[in-house]
Design a protein around this motif. Structure first.
Motif, PDB file in Angstrom:
ATOM      1  N   VAL A   1       0.850  -1.202   0.000  1.00  0.00           N
ATOM      2  CA  VAL A   1       0.000   0.000   0.000  1.00  0.00           C
ATOM      3  C   VAL A   1       0.879   1.243   0.000  1.00  0.00           C
ATOM      4  CG1 VAL A   1      -1.736   1.292   1.295  1.00  0.00           C
ATOM      5  CG2 VAL A   1      -1.875  -1.201   1.170  1.00  0.00           C
ATOM      6  N   LEU A   2       1.916   1.235   0.834  1.00  0.00           N
ATOM      7  CA  LEU A   2       2.834   2.376   0.880  1.00  0.00           C
ATOM      8  C   LEU A   2       3.475   2.615  -0.482  1.00  0.00           C
ATOM      9  CD1 LEU A   2       4.703   1.891   4.279  1.00  0.00           C
ATOM     10  CD2 LEU A   2       3.258   3.810   3.637  1.00  0.00           C
ATOM     11  N   ARG A   3       3.964   1.541  -1.078  1.00  0.00           N
ATOM     12  CA  ARG A   3       4.653   1.669  -2.374  1.00  0.00           C
ATOM     13  C   ARG A   3       3.705   2.166  -3.469  1.00  0.00           C
ATOM     14  NH1 ARG A   3       7.687  -2.813  -0.369  1.00  0.00           N
ATOM     15  NH2 ARG A   3       9.775  -2.088   0.105  1.00  0.00           N
ATOM     16  N   LYS A   4       2.467   1.732  -3.394  1.00  0.00           N
ATOM     17  CA  LYS A   4       1.470   2.161  -4.374  1.00  0.00           C
ATOM     18  C   LYS A   4       1.322   3.684  -4.380  1.00  0.00           C
ATOM     19  CE  LYS A   4      -3.403   1.727  -5.547  1.00  0.00           C
ATOM     20  NZ  LYS A   4      -4.694   1.159  -5.169  1.00  0.00           N
ATOM     21  N   TYR A   5       1.474   4.288  -3.200  1.00  0.00           N
ATOM     22  CA  TYR A   5       1.335   5.730  -3.082  1.00  0.00           C
ATOM     23  C   TYR A   5       2.678   6.457  -3.040  1.00  0.00           C
ATOM     24  CZ  TYR A   5      -3.605   4.971  -2.527  1.00  0.00           C
ATOM     25  OH  TYR A   5      -4.917   4.618  -2.750  1.00  0.00           O
ATOM     26  N   GLY A   6       3.746   5.754  -3.420  1.00  0.00           N
ATOM     27  CA  GLY A   6       5.049   6.393  -3.580  1.00  0.00           C
ATOM     28  C   GLY A   6       5.905   6.495  -2.336  1.00  0.00           C
ATOM     29  N   TYR A   7       5.549   5.782  -1.288  1.00  0.00           N
ATOM     30  CA  TYR A   7       6.351   5.804  -0.068  1.00  0.00           C
ATOM     31  C   TYR A   7       7.197   4.535   0.008  1.00  0.00           C
ATOM     32  CZ  TYR A   7       3.136   9.493   1.314  1.00  0.00           C
ATOM     33  OH  TYR A   7       2.395  10.645   1.360  1.00  0.00           O
TER      34      TYR A   7
ATOM     35  N   LEU B   1      -1.222   8.712   5.485  1.00  0.00           N
ATOM     36  CA  LEU B   1      -0.471   8.957   4.253  1.00  0.00           C
ATOM     37  C   LEU B   1      -1.330   8.676   3.023  1.00  0.00           C
ATOM     38  CD1 LEU B   1       2.988   7.389   5.196  1.00  0.00           C
ATOM     39  CD2 LEU B   1       2.473   9.821   4.896  1.00  0.00           C
ATOM     40  N   VAL B   2      -2.082   7.595   3.048  1.00  0.00           N
ATOM     41  CA  VAL B   2      -2.944   7.263   1.910  1.00  0.00           C
ATOM     42  C   VAL B   2      -4.022   8.320   1.755  1.00  0.00           C
ATOM     43  CG1 VAL B   2      -4.659   5.585   1.083  1.00  0.00           C
ATOM     44  CG2 VAL B   2      -2.449   4.789   1.975  1.00  0.00           C
ATOM     45  N   THR B   3      -4.629   8.742   2.861  1.00  0.00           N
ATOM     46  CA  THR B   3      -5.669   9.784   2.805  1.00  0.00           C
ATOM     47  C   THR B   3      -5.094  11.071   2.227  1.00  0.00           C
ATOM     48  OG1 THR B   3      -6.794   8.817   4.707  1.00  0.00           O
ATOM     49  CG2 THR B   3      -7.335  11.090   4.162  1.00  0.00           C
ATOM     50  N   ALA B   4      -3.892  11.460   2.681  1.00  0.00           N
ATOM     51  CA  ALA B   4      -3.247  12.682   2.162  1.00  0.00           C
ATOM     52  C   ALA B   4      -2.928  12.534   0.686  1.00  0.00           C
ATOM     53  CB  ALA B   4      -1.979  12.975   2.972  1.00  0.00           C
ATOM     54  N   ALA B   5      -2.467  11.365   0.275  1.00  0.00           N
ATOM     55  CA  ALA B   5      -2.118  11.141  -1.135  1.00  0.00           C
ATOM     56  C   ALA B   5      -3.355  11.194  -2.022  1.00  0.00           C
ATOM     57  CB  ALA B   5      -1.405   9.800  -1.297  1.00  0.00           C
ATOM     58  N   LYS B   6      -4.468  10.677  -1.536  1.00  0.00           N
ATOM     59  CA  LYS B   6      -5.703  10.687  -2.318  1.00  0.00           C
ATOM     60  C   LYS B   6      -6.257  12.116  -2.478  1.00  0.00           C
ATOM     61  CE  LYS B   6      -7.363   6.007  -1.530  1.00  0.00           C
ATOM     62  NZ  LYS B   6      -8.366   5.159  -0.887  1.00  0.00           N
ATOM     63  N   LYS B   7      -6.063  12.937  -1.426  1.00  0.00           N
ATOM     64  CA  LYS B   7      -6.525  14.322  -1.498  1.00  0.00           C
ATOM     65  C   LYS B   7      -5.627  15.165  -2.389  1.00  0.00           C
ATOM     66  CE  LYS B   7      -8.812  14.502   2.974  1.00  0.00           C
ATOM     67  NZ  LYS B   7      -8.803  15.036   4.333  1.00  0.00           N
ATOM     68  N   GLY B   8      -4.315  14.781  -2.429  1.00  0.00           N
ATOM     69  CA  GLY B   8      -3.331  15.569  -3.183  1.00  0.00           C
ATOM     70  C   GLY B   8      -3.354  15.267  -4.592  1.00  0.00           C
TER      71      GLY B   8
END
Length: 194
Positions: free
Chosen positions: A115-121, A187-194
């Protein structure tokens, strides 16, 4: 020296201490499982615990934090804990259920990496609770190892204090794992909003 180049340093005292700890992992396993040189193995564990504390102190005091240090320091900690668990389990010092609880926590946390990698972390930052859990476990295992020598003057106190550290360390380890889930969610919530 710029901030970026300081972060990219490899040759620092803390990194050297972490690297030496990494080299000590197979030596520890050999001492425990090969010649069963328990005194040397316990001494190596104490030195590893001390250098873990020392490299963090030096990194902060001498401004020697680095990207590499943030990778190899926790890696050395985890490898020492894993090697100690394997060695002590094979020597019947700790029960299998303790190993299962600690291993389950690792698998639980690792399951969030995709999940982290999917969002670039690449990874989550280590927080104080995780460090406290690791410190408790790094105290617990040498003490439980000492307690496995019946008839010695230190056996009873090592057993009591060792299990206290093991229980607290395992509880904190799981608590830190649950906090990682909260971090991943944020982090996922922030990435989805960004």
């Amino acid at each position: 020296m710029s901030e970026t180049s300081a972060e990219d340093r490899i040759w620092t005292v803390p990194n050297l201490l972490s690297f030496l700890r990494l080299l000590g992992v197979p030596v520890f396993l050999w001492l425990v499982l090969g010649p069963k040189a328990d005194g040397w193995a316990i001494a190596l564990l104490f030195v590893a615990g001390f250098t873990d504390w020392l490299d963090g102190k030096i990194a902060r005091a001498w401004n020697q934090t680095s990207k590499l240090g943030r990778i190899i320091d926790p890696a050395a900690d985890k490898l020492y804990v894993a090697a100690t668990i394997v060695g002590l389990l094979l020597r019947d010092v700790i029960p299998w259920w303790l190993v299962a609880i600690i291993a389950a926590r690792e698998l639980f946390v690792v399951s969030f990496f995709p999940v982290l990698r999917k969002y670039g972390y690449k990874a989550l930052p280590v927080h104080f609770l995780g460090k406290a859990a690791m410190a408790n476990l790094m105290y617990a295992f040498p003490l439980l190892f000492l307690a496995s020598h019946p008839g010695a003057w230190y056996t009873d106190i090592s057993l009591i204090v060792g299990w206290a550290f093991a229980i607290w360390g395992t509880g904190l380890y799981w608590w830190a794992g649950l906090l990682y889930v909260v971090q991943v969610r944020q982090l996922v919530t922030a990435a989805k909003k960004g």
